[in-house]
Scaffold this active site. Structure first.
Site: not given
Length: 415
Positions: A164, A304, A315, A337, A342, A402
């Protein structure tokens, strides 16, 4: 030491769950619309999750020859559409010096549609019936490859595949290539088309997805106390990055200046964020240092945040680590998002476009579906309604992936 070349943004292109161009997507984002709806790509009856943020009314032949489109995976079709839009928007003429034009195109997964189709044919019809276009359709670098083929760029050709964070890294790599003088113009962005049977089943097996099947439009709710998982999205977005003096010499429209890029690694967990928040915060501070701006100069952060319980809390901690007192003193933060879902490897590019438009229009897009504050998420998330920010000149966009990939970008109003 020679003065570092400045890089500006002269073109934008996008296909997203909110619309098949930048203007529509940005307008609907500011209006607080959601791109989530019941899945149409396949029969979802036997699945736990029945919804996603799909592209609507996307016809690749609006941008690609029909015969060529049949040889591509959906993720490649989408990035060509975004790249063509960005090319037209920028007004560049690639044919004048194709070796001075390059492409840096990311994806997190690649040709998932083609992979699934190839395996189905193998199981049901045997190995001799597998298409010779299967492998070229599946491999992740073919998003970049097809952009170069279709547009005719002959300079650097790169393809990030860092989950991502991939798009932010692709854009940051393109920035560095222009700064170094290796190229003058880069088409930089990302694409992802993960809404398939295996995509939905795989992410649901991880318990990463929201299961609000009765209310898709309100399922993606970053930072909200009732968030229960992300909503899968598909999108592609491209920014035309250009060396400043070249852009000025041809009278280009300039959206803003890309001034900062930072990246780091968590070295912590396969899928979970760094619990200390130190590593992603370091990517943010590196981007600030690269841009030559103080934390207090940032007026907006496109977070994010994916609407997962663990990630959004992490975050919030990261932003506090990076910005200190400024995190709670005049810093607007939102996660788009909530509207797009996402989009994995494309998320950073989509959000880089939105961050650029925030600078242009002096508006912070909202975090939609933010109804119940989470005590652990205690920043200003621009809840539900877009906000005018007349003094907004510098903004940041975050992407974390990830494997512990972290990447942040800083965009500034052009001076």
């Amino acid at each position: 030491m020679a003065e570092r070349r400045r890089v500006v943004i002269t073109g934008l292109g996008m296909v997203s769950p909110l619309g098949n161009d930048v203007h529509t997507s940005w307008s609907r984002l500011l209006a607080g619309d959601s791109g989530a709806a019941t899945i149409t790509a396949f029969d979802h009856t036997d699945y736990n999750v029945h919804f996603a943020c799909e592209l609507k009314d996307f016809d690749p032949t609006n941008w690609i020859d029909r015969k060529a489109a049949r040889r591509m995976d959906r993720f490649a079709q989408m990035i060509i559409a975004a790249a063509r839009q960005a090319e037209e928007d920028s007004g560049v003429d690639i044919s004048e010096a194709p070796d001075r034009y390059g492409a840096s195109i990311a994806t997190g997964i690649g040709g998932l549609h083609s992979y699934q189709e190839c395996y189905h044919v193998l199981l049901t019809k045997g190995p001799d019936r597998v298409s010779p276009f299967s492998i070229p359709s599946i491999i992740p670098n073919m998003g970049a490859g097809w952009v170069s083929i279709e547009l005719g760029t002959k300079g650097p050709l790169m393809s990030e595949c860092t989950a991502c964070a991939a798009s932010n890294m692709a854009i940051g790599d393109a920035l560095d290539m222009i700064r170094a003088g290796r190229v003058d113009v880069m088409f930089a962005g990302g694409t992802e088309a993960p809404i398939t049977e295996v995509g939905i089943a795989g992410f649901d097996a991880m318990r990463a997805l929201s299961r609000r099947n009765d209310d898709p439009e309100h399922a993606s709710r970053p930072f909200d106390n009732e968030r229960d998982g992300l909503v899968m999205g598909e999108a592609a977005a491209v920014l035309v990055l250009e060396e400043l003096e070249r852009a000025q010499a041809r009278g280009a429209k300039i959206y803003g200046e890309l001034v900062g890029y930072g990246m780091s690694s968590d070295a912590a967990h396969m899928t979970e964020p760094d619990p200390t928040g130190e590593s992603p915060a370091r990517a943010m501070t590196m981007a600030l240092d690269d841009a030559g701006v103080e934390p207090s100069e940032i007026g907006y952060v496109n977070a994010h945040a994916t609407s997962t319980p663990l990630g959004d809390t992490a975050e919030t901690r990261v932003i506090k680590n990076a910005f200190g007192a400024h995190a709670k003193n005049g810093l607007a933060v939102s996660s788009t998002k909530g509207a797009t879902g996402h989009c994995f490897g494309a998320a950073g590019a989509v959000e880089a476009v939105f961050t650029t438009m925030a600078i242009v229009d002096k508006k912070a897009p909202p975090t939609i579906n933010y109804d119940e504050p989470d005590p652990e998420c205690d920043l200003d998330y621009v809840p539900n309604t877009a906000r005018d920010l007349p003094e907004l000149n510098v903004a940041m966009s975050n992407s974390f992936g990830f494997g512990g990939h972290n990447a942040s970008l800083v965009v500034r109003s052009f001076e």
